[in-house]
Design a protein around this motif. Structure first.
Motif, PDB file in Angstrom:
ATOM      1  N   ARG A   1      18.891 -79.725 -18.197  1.00  0.00           N
ATOM      2  CA  ARG A   1      19.941 -79.103 -18.991  1.00  0.00           C
ATOM      3  C   ARG A   1      20.892 -78.290 -18.121  1.00  0.00           C
ATOM      4  O   ARG A   1      20.526 -77.866 -17.022  1.00  0.00           O
ATOM      5  N   ILE A   2      22.062 -78.038 -18.669  1.00  0.00           N
ATOM      6  CA  ILE A   2      23.024 -77.144 -18.041  1.00  0.00           C
ATOM      7  C   ILE A   2      22.783 -75.747 -18.584  1.00  0.00           C
ATOM      8  O   ILE A   2      22.622 -75.554 -19.790  1.00  0.00           O
ATOM      9  N   VAL A   3      22.776 -74.759 -17.686  1.00  0.00           N
ATOM     10  CA  VAL A   3      22.483 -73.387 -18.080  1.00  0.00           C
ATOM     11  C   VAL A   3      23.745 -72.538 -18.177  1.00  0.00           C
ATOM     12  O   VAL A   3      23.948 -71.834 -19.154  1.00  0.00           O
ATOM     13  N   CYS A   4      24.594 -72.570 -17.140  1.00  0.00           N
ATOM     14  CA  CYS A   4      25.802 -71.741 -17.164  1.00  0.00           C
ATOM     15  C   CYS A   4      26.818 -72.228 -16.138  1.00  0.00           C
ATOM     16  O   CYS A   4      26.504 -73.022 -15.259  1.00  0.00           O
TER      17      CYS A   4
ATOM     18  N   HIS B   1      31.546 -83.313 -13.140  1.00  0.00           N
ATOM     19  CA  HIS B   1      31.210 -84.652 -13.633  1.00  0.00           C
ATOM     20  C   HIS B   1      29.700 -84.806 -13.824  1.00  0.00           C
ATOM     21  O   HIS B   1      29.234 -85.279 -14.862  1.00  0.00           O
ATOM     22  N   THR B   2      28.939 -84.425 -12.832  1.00  0.00           N
ATOM     23  CA  THR B   2      27.482 -84.506 -12.936  1.00  0.00           C
ATOM     24  C   THR B   2      26.991 -83.638 -14.092  1.00  0.00           C
ATOM     25  O   THR B   2      26.107 -84.042 -14.861  1.00  0.00           O
ATOM     26  N   ALA B   3      27.601 -82.472 -14.242  1.00  0.00           N
ATOM     27  CA  ALA B   3      27.239 -81.581 -15.347  1.00  0.00           C
ATOM     28  C   ALA B   3      27.526 -82.241 -16.694  1.00  0.00           C
ATOM     29  O   ALA B   3      26.738 -82.116 -17.635  1.00  0.00           O
TER      30      ALA B   3
ATOM     31  N   ALA C   1      24.691 -82.773 -19.506  1.00  0.00           N
ATOM     32  CA  ALA C   1      24.879 -82.153 -20.826  1.00  0.00           C
ATOM     33  C   ALA C   1      24.948 -83.195 -21.932  1.00  0.00           C
ATOM     34  O   ALA C   1      24.393 -82.996 -23.017  1.00  0.00           O
ATOM     35  N   GLU C   2      25.601 -84.314 -21.655  1.00  0.00           N
ATOM     36  CA  GLU C   2      25.693 -85.373 -22.660  1.00  0.00           C
ATOM     37  C   GLU C   2      24.305 -85.954 -22.955  1.00  0.00           C
ATOM     38  O   GLU C   2      23.919 -86.118 -24.110  1.00  0.00           O
ATOM     39  N   GLU C   3      23.546 -86.211 -21.915  1.00  0.00           N
ATOM     40  CA  GLU C   3      22.187 -86.753 -22.070  1.00  0.00           C
ATOM     41  C   GLU C   3      21.274 -85.780 -22.837  1.00  0.00           C
ATOM     42  O   GLU C   3      20.431 -86.200 -23.623  1.00  0.00           O
TER      43      GLU C   3
END
Length: 87
Positions: free
Chosen positions: A5-8, A55-57, A61-63
């Motif tokens: 996951r993305i955190v911040c 882009h990687t983020a 996030a989408e996944e």
């Protein structure tokens, strides 16, 4: 295994590699970093402590189902994450 996951939001200084975390890329604190003479790369921090580019983020996030708002980065470079996508 935990979900990736993305955190911040985060900025990474290009010359020193120092990573600075923030709420948004252009809040007062993060904006000040961009004026200190060491250009920054905007990205995000994952729950695994990794700095990733926008882009990687987006892909992470989408996944993970984290994107709750569409703000125009959906098509840019195959997806470009903005903190506004997340919160």
């Amino acid at each position: 295994m935990s979900v990736y996951r993305i955190v911040c939001a985060a900025n990474r200084k290009r010359f020193t590699g120092e990573v600075v975390l923030g709420i948004r890329h252009w809040d007062a604190f993060m904006h000040k970093l961009d004026t200190e003479g060491d250009p920054v790369e905007q990205g995000f921090i994952t729950n695994r402590g990794e700095f990733v580019d926008r882009h990687t983020a987006w892909c992470i996030a989408e996944e993970a189902g984290q994107i709750i708002r569409r703000v125009g980065g959906d098509e840019a470079n195959g997806g470009t994450l903005y903190s506004e996508n997340l919160y």
